[in-house]
Design a protein around this motif. Structure first.
Motif, PDB file in Angstrom:
ATOM      1  N   GLU A  96       0.838  -1.431   0.371  1.00  0.00           N
ATOM      2  CA  GLU A  96      -0.023  -0.077  -0.039  1.00  0.00           C
ATOM      3  C   GLU A  96       0.601   0.850  -0.273  1.00  0.00           C
ATOM      4  N   ASP A  98       2.591   4.476   1.055  1.00  0.00           N
ATOM      5  CA  ASP A  98       2.550   5.430   2.243  1.00  0.00           C
ATOM      6  C   ASP A  98       2.307   6.738   1.956  1.00  0.00           C
ATOM      7  N   ARG A  99       1.444   7.483   2.643  1.00  0.00           N
ATOM      8  CA  ARG A  99       0.409   8.379   2.663  1.00  0.00           C
ATOM      9  C   ARG A  99       1.353   9.303   3.960  1.00  0.00           C
ATOM     10  N   ARG A 100       2.164   8.618   3.859  1.00  0.00           N
ATOM     11  CA  ARG A 100       2.483   9.688   5.622  1.00  0.00           C
ATOM     12  C   ARG A 100       3.236  11.401   4.551  1.00  0.00           C
ATOM     13  N   ASP A 165       0.265  17.145   1.624  1.00  0.00           N
ATOM     14  CA  ASP A 165       1.321  15.883   1.439  1.00  0.00           C
ATOM     15  C   ASP A 165       3.126  16.369   1.365  1.00  0.00           C
ATOM     16  N   THR A 213       2.661  12.414  -9.810  1.00  0.00           N
ATOM     17  CA  THR A 213       1.419  12.795  -8.769  1.00  0.00           C
ATOM     18  C   THR A 213       0.085  12.664  -8.198  1.00  0.00           C
ATOM     19  N   ARG A 215      -0.503  13.397  -4.871  1.00  0.00           N
ATOM     20  CA  ARG A 215      -0.122  14.087  -3.839  1.00  0.00           C
ATOM     21  C   ARG A 215      -0.480  15.586  -3.599  1.00  0.00           C
TER      22      ARG A 215
END
Length: 959
Positions: A96, A98-100, A165, A213, A215
């Motif tokens: 998955e 990384d959305r940090r 982000d 991206t 993000r």
């Protein structure tokens, strides 16, 4: 018949006791010593050594090769089958994402008392919103210390708070720093292909990642210096609007913009922001007692520069110095920025001393083409007015010669570098502009070249002392070279204003360097320009300083000292300080006669100027005696046809006219006109002026129609030869309007005066003395036309302006009081008229003297007001004094004396002293016929009044 079941298929829900890992085979199968299995197809899986115990994915193909048996083309569709002795190697599962949040780089903290600068942020955001389909990179461009980094740090803080982000802060002074920070960011965001082995490759993968991206991200490039080397490292606009780039730079050349980038010029604080910063900063340090009534002056002295304000505030806190004290230190020319804004005062973490920060880009600019010109160019500009100077200065020989001799040496230069050209000088300007060291914008007209006052100071303080005299003279020579000739200054009003401001700035900075053996020509040019512009108070200040400097540096008897004193006397005369003008003028005349001799042209000029002061003071006879002497000396020494002799003759004719010697004035004026036409030509400006003066004499002599004919011709010639906007043309318009007024052609006079007023306001400004005079003339015409209310409204405005601009005691201000009183008198506001006239009379007696012509006129007007108010005895007493004074001062035959006789006769008539009135009227009538002629309007008016009085007396009428 059912198809045979596959040998590795088991019934659902059953399990053989032999079906355990490691069993040999199912019943009926034969073992093989050599097996090769090839699989193909989506989801295919290779398994153990025995094909009967393999698991196959849907659409897989299996080829089985063995020694004793060959199976080809087998395929399995549908479910996956499982058998004993099965080994499966599956690919690793996709992780998955990384959305940090990712944070790379160190965002500097916001300064104490940080100012949000909302208006500036709105401009930055508007630059982003110009195109919503791509990421617009906003490049914040400005000089050192204007707060660019603080602005983008505020954007970074906001983005962090809002949960962006990816936030990357790059210290972008060097391209290598950009690359290394991008490479780190690539690792942190997990950009595909970033393996930490090659920084440039990883940096490129980061740019690729930004472009695709989903993000949200913000990249900040702070202090971008090498635009050429950093070109490949601008983030590319992504498909969406989820990204943004902010950059700061001192550069503002073409490389800053393009490819989705928008430049936003960053300046200093507004005055309100600067004051708010200082107040909040001192409040935070518990030092509000340091704020005082000089706070506003201090923030302006610091040029509203955020960096300077931060250092100054820290210094004030450390030293407990209030605004007034620090301002005194800062404006002291002996003080240095390194002491007033020291590195130790950098409490807000700007990272550089002020001088270093302001001039940081200078080294880089020096290495750019034209090589070696950046330093001498900024040092020259630093000695001019920070508010701006004309770009044409850089096309003068003085500047190109200076740049040639002071080019910064380069190891790559050949010893025989050629002279700097005008094109190279302009390129040096553009170079400094590109590095935000100056601002060069031709759209700013005559102030096309500007630089911040602190940048200029930093440049001066880093200039070798030995270079300052050369720089000062180069700047002065350049200013003088572009100064318009006197006859063309009216057409270049803004340019001469800017040149005077730059001369003042240079004078303040150059000190005594402009007084090498003599005063530089530009100092005198600027002073005489002030006189021509009607800026009498500024002229007094200028010439007082020049006189003091000349006396100190050159001595009392130096020709330049005498010239400065003479111009100071002329300035006093223009400012209405007649007594000061006379005192100084007499000294200059005596000194020149002693030093240069009585026959030197400069001595004769001093005598003529002194005569003008006598004339203004009402000492008409003294003026005439001196001018007659000047004329005789000029004719003897210079010749009858010399231009100075013609000027002396013209001045004497004007003085005769003032003295009421109309016939002498006419005779001399006609000779002057004939001589100038013969010697200079019919279209020379002096010829046209002499005709205009002659027309004024005709008008005084009552030859009004001749005056009008001559003035109409003069006006047509001025318009054709000099142009409609020339000052002499405007004067001709005004003179013609006066003649129309005297001839009773009031409507024509008003129409012409309205035009003159509009032209003078447009060309000279609303506050020029000539503009105020034009307004006064128009008010007089309104008065004569019976438009009393219009006259009063305009005169009240003129009075307010003259009191503010010229002062309460200037002769023109007193004249405005008198004119307004006359309009009040005409409007029936007699008491107000009397109050105002009594005040004017007191002021004129005190300032001009009891015998000045204007003082006598005020007494006569006050007597008329007394008469209208029914105060007949007061009127008679004042009229009798006026008549006695005029007979004593002007003589029995002066037109003003005749007017005084007529006024006294009218007062006698009003008082019922009929016989006295008629006797005095008869005297006036006889004298008028003899002196000014039988057809003069005043003679005709006196004869008509006398006829009426006699008729009324014969009818037994009494007043």
């Amino acid at each position: 018949m059912n198809p045979p079941s596959l040998p590795w298929r088991k019934p659902a829900g059953k399990r053989s006791q032999d079906d355990t890992p490691g069993s040999a085979a199912s019943p009926g199968a034969e073992p093989s010593s050599s097996v090769r299995v090839e699989v193909s197809g989506e989801g295919a899986v290779t398994a153990g050594r025995d094909i009967s115990h393999s698991a196959l994915g849907a659409n897989s193909r299996v080829e089985h090769h063995e020694v004793t048996n060959r199976i080809e083309g087998s395929s399995v569709r549908g479910d996956v089958y499982q058998a004993a002795n099965l080994t499966v190697n599956l690919p690793p599962p996709t992780p998955e994402p990384d959305r940090r949040p990712v944070r790379v780089g160190t965002v500097p903290p916001l300064a104490t008392a940080f100012q949000p600068r909302e208006q500036l942020r709105e401009r930055i955001d508007r630059a982003r919103e110009r195109n919503t389909t791509v990421v617009l990179t906003q490049v914040l461009s400005g000089g050192g210390g204007v707060g660019k980094s603080q602005l983008v740090a505020a954007y970074a803080d906001q983005a962090h708070t809002e949960g962006v982000d990816v936030l990357v802060w790059v210290n972008a002074a060097e391209t290598s720093q950009i690359v290394s920070t991008y490479a780190t960011a690539a690792q942190r965001v997990g950009a595909p292909g970033a393996d930490g082995q090659d920084a440039e490759r990883d940096a490129a993968t980061f740019l690729d990642w930004l472009a695709v991206t989903e993000r949200s991200w913000l990249v900040i490039l702070d202090d971008l210096t090498d635009l050429e080397g950093g070109g490949p490292w601008w983030p590319r606009p992504p498909a969406g609007t989820n990204g943004r780039v902010l950059a700061t730079t001192r550069r503002r050349d073409a490389l800053v913009t393009g490819n989705g980038r928008a430049r936003v010029d960053i300046g200093t604080y507004t005055p309100d922001e600067a004051s708010a910063y200082l107040s909040e900063r001192l409040t935070a340090a518990d030092s509000t007692h340091l704020l005082d009534d000089r706070t506003t002056d201090l923030v302006r002295a610091l040029g509203l520069l955020p960096l300077a304000l931060a250092h100054a505030a820290a210094y004030m806190v450390n030293e407990d110095a209030d605004c007034a004290y620090y301002l005194g230190l800062f404006t002291d020319r002996a003080s240095r920025l390194t002491a007033l804004l020291p590195p130790g005062a950098d409490t807000d973490g700007y990272g550089r001393q002020v001088t270093t920060s302001l001039l940081l880009a200078l080294d880089a600019a020096t290495r750019r083409e034209p090589v070696g010109l950046a330093v001498p160019a900024i040092r020259l500009a630093a000695h001019l007015d920070p508010a701006g100077h004309p770009q044409q200065l850089w096309a003068t020989e003085a500047v190109t010669r200076y740049l040639t001799t002071h080019r910064t040496p380069s190891p790559h230069d050949s010893p025989a570098a050629g002279p700097v050209t005008v094109e190279q000088a302009r390129s040096a300007l553009r170079l400094l502009h590109h590095y935000a060291l100056i601002t060069h914008d031709p759209r700013n007209g005559d102030r096309a070249v500007r630089l911040h006052a602190l940048t200029a100071r930093a440049a001066r303080e880093t200039t070798p002392v030995t270079d300052t005299p050369v720089i000062a003279h180069a700047a002065a020579d350049a200013l003088r070279a572009v100064w318009p000739e006197p006859e063309h200054e009216h057409a270049s009003h803004e340019l001469t204003t800017v040149l005077r401001a730059n001369t003042d700035a240079l004078t303040d900075l150059a000190g005594d360097h402009l007084w090498r053996f003599k005063g530089h020509h530009v100092l005198f040019t600027s002073g005489t320009s002030l006189l021509r512009a009607g800026l009498s108070f500024a002229a007094v200040t200028h010439w007082q300083r020049l006189t003091t400097d000349a006396e100190r540096l050159l001595g009392d008897d130096h020709p330049d000292t005498l010239l400065a004193r003479g111009n100071l006397a002329a300035s006093y005369w223009e400012a209405g300080r007649t007594n000061d003008a006379i005192t100084l003028g007499e000294r200059v005349s005596a000194d020149r006669e002693r030093i240069l001799g009585p026959e030197h042209p400069d001595t004769l000029t001093s005598h003529a100027n002194l005569a003008a002061s006598y004339w203004q003071a009402g000492r008409t006879n003294d003026a005439i005696d001196l001018l007659e002497r000047v004329l005789a000396d000029s004719e003897r020494i210079l010749g009858e046809d010399h231009r100075n002799t013609l000027a002396a003759r013209s001045n004497l004719a004007a003085t005769y006219r003032q003295a009421g010697r109309t016939n002498d004035a006419t005779t001399l004026g006609e000779r002057v006109t004939a001589d100038t036409e013969r010697l200079l030509g019919p279209e020379h400006a002096d010829t046209l002026t002499s005709r205009s003066n002659l027309a004024a004499t005709y008008r005084q002599a009552g030859r009004t129609n001749e005056a009008i004919d001559l003035l109409e011709r003069v006006l047509a010639d001025f318009e054709r030869i000099l142009g409609e906007d020339h000052p002499d043309t405007l004067t001709a318009h005004a003179n013609l309007a006066t003649s129309y007024w005297q001839a009773g052609r009031t409507d024509e006079a008003i129409a012409l005066e309205v035009r003159v007023l509009a032209d003078t306001e447009r060309l000279l400004g609303h506050e020029h003395p000539d503009t105020l005079t034009s307004q006064a003339n128009l008010a007089t015409s309104y008065w004569q036309a019976g438009r009393t209310n219009d006259a009063i409204a305009l005169e009240e405005r003129i009075l307010t302006d003259r009191e503010r601009i010229l002062g309460h005691e200037h002769p023109d201000t007193l004249t405005s009081h008198a004119n307004l009183a006359t309009s009040y008198w005409q409007a029936g506001r007699t008491d107000e008229a009397i109050d105002l006239l009594e005040r004017v009379l007191t002021d004129r007696e005190r300032l001009l003297g009891e015998d000045h012509p204007n003082t006598l006129i005020t007494r006569a007007n006050l007597a008329a007001a007394y008469s209208q108010a029914g105060r007949t005895d007061d009127a008679i007493a004042l009229d009798e004094r006026v008549l006695a004074d005029r007979e004593r001062i002007l003589g029995h035959d002066h037109p003003h004396t005749l007017t005084a006789c007529g006024n006294l006769a009218a007062s006698y008539w009003q008082a019922g002293r009929t016989d006295d009135a008629i006797a005095l009227g008869e005297r006036v009538a006889a004298d008028s016929e003899r002196v000014i002629g039988e057809q003069h309007p005043d003679t005709l008016a006196t004869a008509e009044a006398l006829r009426q009085w006699r008729s009324l007396r014969s009818a037994g009428h009494r007043p």
